[in-house]
Design a protein around this motif. Structure first.
Motif, PDB file in Angstrom:
ATOM      1  N   LEU A   7      15.485  24.656 -33.320  1.00 49.49           N
ATOM      2  CA  LEU A   7      16.745  24.070 -32.851  1.00 49.49           C
ATOM      3  C   LEU A   7      16.560  23.176 -31.632  1.00 49.49           C
ATOM      4  O   LEU A   7      17.244  22.173 -31.481  1.00 49.49           O
ATOM      5  CB  LEU A   7      17.746  25.184 -32.510  1.00 49.49           C
ATOM      6  CG  LEU A   7      18.268  25.990 -33.695  1.00 49.49           C
ATOM      7  CD1 LEU A   7      19.045  27.213 -33.196  1.00 49.49           C
ATOM      8  CD2 LEU A   7      19.154  25.133 -34.586  1.00 49.49           C
ATOM      9  N   SER A   8      15.643  23.561 -30.752  1.00 46.66           N
ATOM     10  CA  SER A   8      15.486  22.833 -29.487  1.00 46.66           C
ATOM     11  C   SER A   8      14.420  21.747 -29.542  1.00 46.66           C
ATOM     12  O   SER A   8      14.442  20.821 -28.742  1.00 46.66           O
ATOM     13  CB  SER A   8      15.126  23.807 -28.357  1.00 46.66           C
ATOM     14  OG  SER A   8      13.825  24.346 -28.566  1.00 46.66           O
ATOM     15  N   SER A  41      19.206  30.285 -28.568  1.00 45.22           N
ATOM     16  CA  SER A  41      19.463  29.489 -29.776  1.00 45.22           C
ATOM     17  C   SER A  41      20.806  28.772 -29.687  1.00 45.22           C
ATOM     18  O   SER A  41      20.924  27.605 -30.074  1.00 45.22           O
ATOM     19  CB  SER A  41      19.432  30.377 -31.018  1.00 45.22           C
ATOM     20  OG  SER A  41      18.140  30.886 -31.232  1.00 45.22           O
ATOM     21  N   TYR A  42      21.829  29.486 -29.188  1.00 45.12           N
ATOM     22  CA  TYR A  42      23.142  28.849 -29.045  1.00 45.12           C
ATOM     23  C   TYR A  42      23.084  27.718 -28.023  1.00 45.12           C
ATOM     24  O   TYR A  42      23.743  26.689 -28.181  1.00 45.12           O
ATOM     25  CB  TYR A  42      24.205  29.877 -28.651  1.00 45.12           C
ATOM     26  CG  TYR A  42      24.704  30.673 -29.823  1.00 45.12           C
ATOM     27  CD1 TYR A  42      25.582  30.119 -30.751  1.00 45.12           C
ATOM     28  CD2 TYR A  42      24.284  31.985 -30.029  1.00 45.12           C
ATOM     29  CE1 TYR A  42      26.025  30.841 -31.843  1.00 45.12           C
ATOM     30  CE2 TYR A  42      24.733  32.720 -31.119  1.00 45.12           C
ATOM     31  CZ  TYR A  42      25.599  32.141 -32.025  1.00 45.12           C
ATOM     32  OH  TYR A  42      26.044  32.854 -33.100  1.00 45.12           O
ATOM     33  N   LEU A  45      21.539  24.829 -29.757  1.00 43.54           N
ATOM     34  CA  LEU A  45      22.528  24.212 -30.654  1.00 43.54           C
ATOM     35  C   LEU A  45      23.472  23.290 -29.896  1.00 43.54           C
ATOM     36  O   LEU A  45      23.960  22.297 -30.438  1.00 43.54           O
ATOM     37  CB  LEU A  45      23.348  25.294 -31.363  1.00 43.54           C
ATOM     38  CG  LEU A  45      22.749  25.915 -32.612  1.00 43.54           C
ATOM     39  CD1 LEU A  45      23.575  27.114 -33.058  1.00 43.54           C
ATOM     40  CD2 LEU A  45      22.652  24.886 -33.731  1.00 43.54           C
ATOM     41  N   ASP A  76      27.621  31.559 -26.936  1.00 41.47           N
ATOM     42  CA  ASP A  76      28.388  30.646 -27.783  1.00 41.47           C
ATOM     43  C   ASP A  76      29.663  30.206 -27.069  1.00 41.47           C
ATOM     44  O   ASP A  76      30.004  29.021 -27.052  1.00 41.47           O
ATOM     45  CB  ASP A  76      28.719  31.342 -29.103  1.00 41.47           C
ATOM     46  CG  ASP A  76      29.272  30.390 -30.150  1.00 41.47           C
ATOM     47  OD1 ASP A  76      28.913  29.194 -30.137  1.00 41.47           O
ATOM     48  OD2 ASP A  76      30.060  30.846 -30.998  1.00 41.47           O
TER      49      ASP A  76
END
Length: 197
Positions: A7-8, A41-42, A45, A76
């Motif tokens: 993701l990053s 991860s959020y 994103l 999130d």
């Protein structure tokens, strides 16, 4: 961490730093390294760079612990509504402090604030209201039993009504002895929003 990498786009030293941070969080807090990786991860994103993720994980973790909530869910909420309020990753600590203050001093919690922000944050920002002002109103509404999405929807309607039907609103409020300034903050020459927290 494979998910964080994908993701990053972090590789090499950056990925190692993120992995080490997740392990550190797992060793020194109530959250596991895996949960910390999910929170990263959020952030990935949301488009945060490696340094922002490294700096932001601790305040998000503190918020999740204070609210006794899932770390990924807290991440999130923070990443979504930082953006909605026009804030940057570097504002994470302050944003988390505003939510924590509201949670500690009114009848609401982080999840309910997140639900409320979902309905009103973008409108508040477009009209020039700060996260502090918006959260103060939501905290007051929560104390009166109006919380979460219901509060956000109601506040969004108030913002919209004041912005698009101001004269009628102003006249009605005047009947109750309330005088309002008829222009939204961004039209009043606001330079710096007044901080309530």
């Amino acid at each position: 961490m494979s998910n964080v990498e994908a993701l990053s786009g972090a590789t090499g030293e950056e990925l190692t730093a993120l992995s080490d941070k997740a392990k550190e969080m797992g060793a020194t807090t109530k959250f596991t390294a895996g949960e910390s990786a999910d929170a990263l991860s959020y952030m990935a994103l949301a488009g945060w760079d490696t340094q922002s993720m490294l700096d932001g994980i601790s305040p998000v973790l503190n918020l999740a612990a204070a609210a006794n909530m899932d770390l990924a869910q807290a991440s999130d909420i923070v990443t979504d509504y930082l953006t909605a309020f026009g804030l940057k990753a570097s504002d994470t600590t302050h944003f988390v402090d505003v939510m924590a203050y509201a949670m500690a001093n009114s009848n609401t919690d982080v999840i309910q604030l997140g639900e409320a922000y979902k309905a009103c944050a973008a409108t508040a920002t477009s009209l020039g209201y700060s996260v502090e002002e918006t959260t103060a109103v939501l905290a007051t509404m929560a104390n009166a039993g109006v919380k979460g999405g219901e509060a956000g929807t109601a506040l969004n309607a108030i913002f919209t009504r004041l912005a698009t039907n101001t004269k009628e609103c102003g006249d009605t409020l005047a009947e109750y002895g309330v005088q309002i300034y008829l222009q939204p903050p961004h039209q009043r020459g606001y330079r710096q929003p007044h901080r309530l927290f």
